[in-house]
Design a protein around this motif. Structure first.
Motif, PDB file in Angstrom:
ATOM      1  N   GLU A  93       0.725  -1.094  -0.094  1.00  0.00           N
ATOM      2  CA  GLU A  93      -0.052  -0.079   0.067  1.00  0.00           C
ATOM      3  C   GLU A  93       0.727   1.316   0.166  1.00  0.00           C
ATOM      4  OE1 GLU A  93      -3.301   0.232  -0.493  1.00  0.00           O
ATOM      5  OE2 GLU A  93      -3.148  -1.535  -0.858  1.00  0.00           O
ATOM      6  N   GLU A  94       2.019   1.193   0.609  1.00  0.00           N
ATOM      7  CA  GLU A  94       2.750   2.537   0.602  1.00  0.00           C
ATOM      8  C   GLU A  94       3.262   2.822  -0.788  1.00  0.00           C
ATOM      9  OE1 GLU A  94       6.497   4.073   3.354  1.00  0.00           O
ATOM     10  OE2 GLU A  94       6.396   1.961   2.989  1.00  0.00           O
ATOM     11  N   VAL A  95       3.881   1.657  -1.414  1.00  0.00           N
ATOM     12  CA  VAL A  95       4.333   1.968  -2.786  1.00  0.00           C
ATOM     13  C   VAL A  95       3.145   2.396  -3.761  1.00  0.00           C
ATOM     14  CG1 VAL A  95       5.360   1.209  -4.884  1.00  0.00           C
ATOM     15  CG2 VAL A  95       6.105   0.665  -2.565  1.00  0.00           C
ATOM     16  N   ARG A  96       2.032   1.714  -3.693  1.00  0.00           N
ATOM     17  CA  ARG A  96       0.993   1.992  -4.294  1.00  0.00           C
ATOM     18  C   ARG A  96       0.514   3.448  -3.985  1.00  0.00           C
ATOM     19  NH1 ARG A  96      -2.104  -1.679  -7.114  1.00  0.00           N
ATOM     20  NH2 ARG A  96      -3.971  -0.964  -6.397  1.00  0.00           N
ATOM     21  N   CYS A  97       0.519   3.986  -3.058  1.00  0.00           N
ATOM     22  CA  CYS A  97      -0.161   5.249  -2.655  1.00  0.00           C
ATOM     23  C   CYS A  97       1.011   6.258  -3.149  1.00  0.00           C
ATOM     24  CB  CYS A  97      -0.105   5.560  -1.020  1.00  0.00           C
ATOM     25  SG  CYS A  97      -0.391   7.169  -0.644  1.00  0.00           S
ATOM     26  N   LEU A  98       2.240   6.109  -3.179  1.00  0.00           N
ATOM     27  CA  LEU A  98       3.289   6.962  -3.868  1.00  0.00           C
ATOM     28  C   LEU A  98       3.210   7.144  -5.154  1.00  0.00           C
ATOM     29  CD1 LEU A  98       5.935   8.764  -3.720  1.00  0.00           C
ATOM     30  CD2 LEU A  98       7.271   6.636  -3.948  1.00  0.00           C
ATOM     31  N   GLU A 169       9.053  -3.106  -6.175  1.00  0.00           N
ATOM     32  CA  GLU A 169       8.950  -1.817  -5.556  1.00  0.00           C
ATOM     33  C   GLU A 169      10.469  -1.327  -5.481  1.00  0.00           C
ATOM     34  OE1 GLU A 169       7.951  -3.315  -1.770  1.00  0.00           O
ATOM     35  OE2 GLU A 169       6.169  -4.753  -2.659  1.00  0.00           O
ATOM     36  N   VAL A 170      11.305  -2.253  -5.256  1.00  0.00           N
ATOM     37  CA  VAL A 170      12.843  -1.856  -5.064  1.00  0.00           C
ATOM     38  C   VAL A 170      13.285  -0.890  -6.657  1.00  0.00           C
ATOM     39  CG1 VAL A 170      15.157  -2.023  -4.824  1.00  0.00           C
ATOM     40  CG2 VAL A 170      13.472  -3.216  -3.401  1.00  0.00           C
ATOM     41  N   THR A 215      13.428  11.958  -0.468  1.00  0.00           N
ATOM     42  CA  THR A 215      13.611  11.600   1.119  1.00  0.00           C
ATOM     43  C   THR A 215      12.951  10.469   1.457  1.00  0.00           C
ATOM     44  OG1 THR A 215      14.317  14.232   1.729  1.00  0.00           O
ATOM     45  CG2 THR A 215      13.919  12.671   3.302  1.00  0.00           C
ATOM     46  N   LEU A 216      11.590  10.615   1.070  1.00  0.00           N
ATOM     47  CA  LEU A 216      10.563   9.644   1.351  1.00  0.00           C
ATOM     48  C   LEU A 216      11.023   8.627   0.909  1.00  0.00           C
ATOM     49  CD1 LEU A 216       7.739   8.843   2.252  1.00  0.00           C
ATOM     50  CD2 LEU A 216       7.001   9.583   0.210  1.00  0.00           C
ATOM     51  N   MET A 217      11.610   8.336  -0.447  1.00  0.00           N
ATOM     52  CA  MET A 217      11.713   7.096  -1.330  1.00  0.00           C
ATOM     53  C   MET A 217      12.998   6.581  -0.540  1.00  0.00           C
ATOM     54  SD  MET A 217      10.707   7.745  -4.970  1.00  0.00           S
ATOM     55  CE  MET A 217      11.456   9.155  -5.274  1.00  0.00           C
ATOM     56  N   ALA A 218      14.162   7.267  -0.050  1.00  0.00           N
ATOM     57  CA  ALA A 218      15.341   6.750   0.623  1.00  0.00           C
ATOM     58  C   ALA A 218      14.835   6.179   1.847  1.00  0.00           C
ATOM     59  CB  ALA A 218      16.019   8.022   0.929  1.00  0.00           C
ATOM     60  N   ASP A 219      14.015   6.499   2.471  1.00  0.00           N
ATOM     61  CA  ASP A 219      13.391   5.920   3.816  1.00  0.00           C
ATOM     62  C   ASP A 219      12.650   4.503   3.366  1.00  0.00           C
ATOM     63  OD1 ASP A 219      14.189   7.878   5.349  1.00  0.00           O
ATOM     64  OD2 ASP A 219      12.479   8.857   5.379  1.00  0.00           O
ATOM     65  N   MET A 220      11.874   4.646   2.101  1.00  0.00           N
ATOM     66  CA  MET A 220      11.218   3.349   1.884  1.00  0.00           C
ATOM     67  C   MET A 220      12.122   2.118   1.429  1.00  0.00           C
ATOM     68  SD  MET A 220       8.036   5.247  -0.223  1.00  0.00           S
ATOM     69  CE  MET A 220       7.195   3.859  -0.851  1.00  0.00           C
ATOM     70  N   LEU A 221      13.161   2.772   0.840  1.00  0.00           N
ATOM     71  CA  LEU A 221      14.292   1.792   0.537  1.00  0.00           C
ATOM     72  C   LEU A 221      14.966   1.076   1.509  1.00  0.00           C
ATOM     73  CD1 LEU A 221      15.787   3.603  -2.827  1.00  0.00           C
ATOM     74  CD2 LEU A 221      14.624   0.938  -2.765  1.00  0.00           C
ATOM     75  N   LYS A 222      15.354   2.055   2.427  1.00  0.00           N
ATOM     76  CA  LYS A 222      15.962   1.425   3.678  1.00  0.00           C
ATOM     77  C   LYS A 222      15.139   0.535   4.612  1.00  0.00           C
ATOM     78  CE  LYS A 222      18.087   3.505   7.952  1.00  0.00           C
ATOM     79  NZ  LYS A 222      18.495   4.489   8.655  1.00  0.00           N
TER      80      LYS A 222
END
Length: 230
Positions: A93-98, A169-170, A215-222
């Protein structure tokens, strides 16, 4: 039926009616809440596109304003394509929302840029290099469908189409991070060089918005145990 029984039935009916009304109100509120982001974007687009339009001079075909409008329209279109692909490749859901946000925001901005070119009576395409309007040397050579810095190649697009789940996703987050990086450079150039107030405001908004998403995507990848690097 006794008065007591009648009173009890009436009270029960009233409770049911209240519950039904509350459900309808809640459903209606959720529908409005879901529609609100799109409505806000539409209102913002209308305000930005109509502000200071009457007295604004028409830029030339080779101006920074026109060059940015053409180039960013193409750049945005690929971000929308990437987002549609990943939307159907993961249940996260996080990736789909982005992806949903990118689709709506960048498709809306792309429409605004193309509409501005229409307002000026200028063509939506040019034979010149997409970022030739910028004030620094552009030695980027288009290759494999990547027309500007940050854009994914056709090969990378195909890889995303084949990927599923976490792999999709990645790859999406990495490709979109690079894509935003190229977009920020172009938008900052327009913010510095363009003369049309609408273009300047739109470019400035792109810089701040895409920096926040990086910045958001860096956190999502981490959170997925990987870095932004390939």
């Amino acid at each position: 039926m006794s008065d007591a029984t009648e009173t009890k039935v009436t009270a029960t009916d009233a409770t049911a009616t209240d519950a039904t009304g509350a459900t309808r109100t809640r459903t209606r509120w959720l529908r409005y809440a879901a529609a609100a982001p799109g409505l806000c974007l539409a209102v913002l687009a209308l305000v930005v596109m109509t502000t200071s339009r009457a007295d604004d001079p028409v830029p030339g075909a080779d101006s920074a304003d026109a060059g940015f409008a053409r180039g960013m329209a193409v750049h945005h279109q690929q971000a929308v394509q990437l987002s549609f692909i990943v939307r159907d490749s993961t249940d996260d859901e996080e990736v789909r929302c982005l992806a949903y946000d990118v689709i709506n925001t960048q498709a809306n901005q792309r429409g605004m840029l193309l509409a501005r070119l229409d307002d000026w009576g200028l063509p939506k395409s040019s034979q010149k290099q997409p970022m030739a309007w910028m004030d620094h040397d552009m030695d980027y050579k288009p290759h494999d469908g990547s027309l500007m810095p940050g854009m994914a190649t056709n090969t990378e697009m195909d890889e995303l189409r084949k990927a599923e789940g976490k792999d999709a996703e990645v790859l999406y987050l990495r490709l979109l991070t690079a894509h935003h990086g190229g977009g920020i450079d172009m938008a900052q150039g327009a913010a510095d060089l363009a003369e049309d107030p609408m273009i300047v405001r739109l470019a400035e908004g792109m810089v701040s918005g895409q920096q926040s998403e990086i910045t958001l995507m860096a956190d999502m990848l981490k959170a997925r145990g990987v870095s932004t690097q390939q």
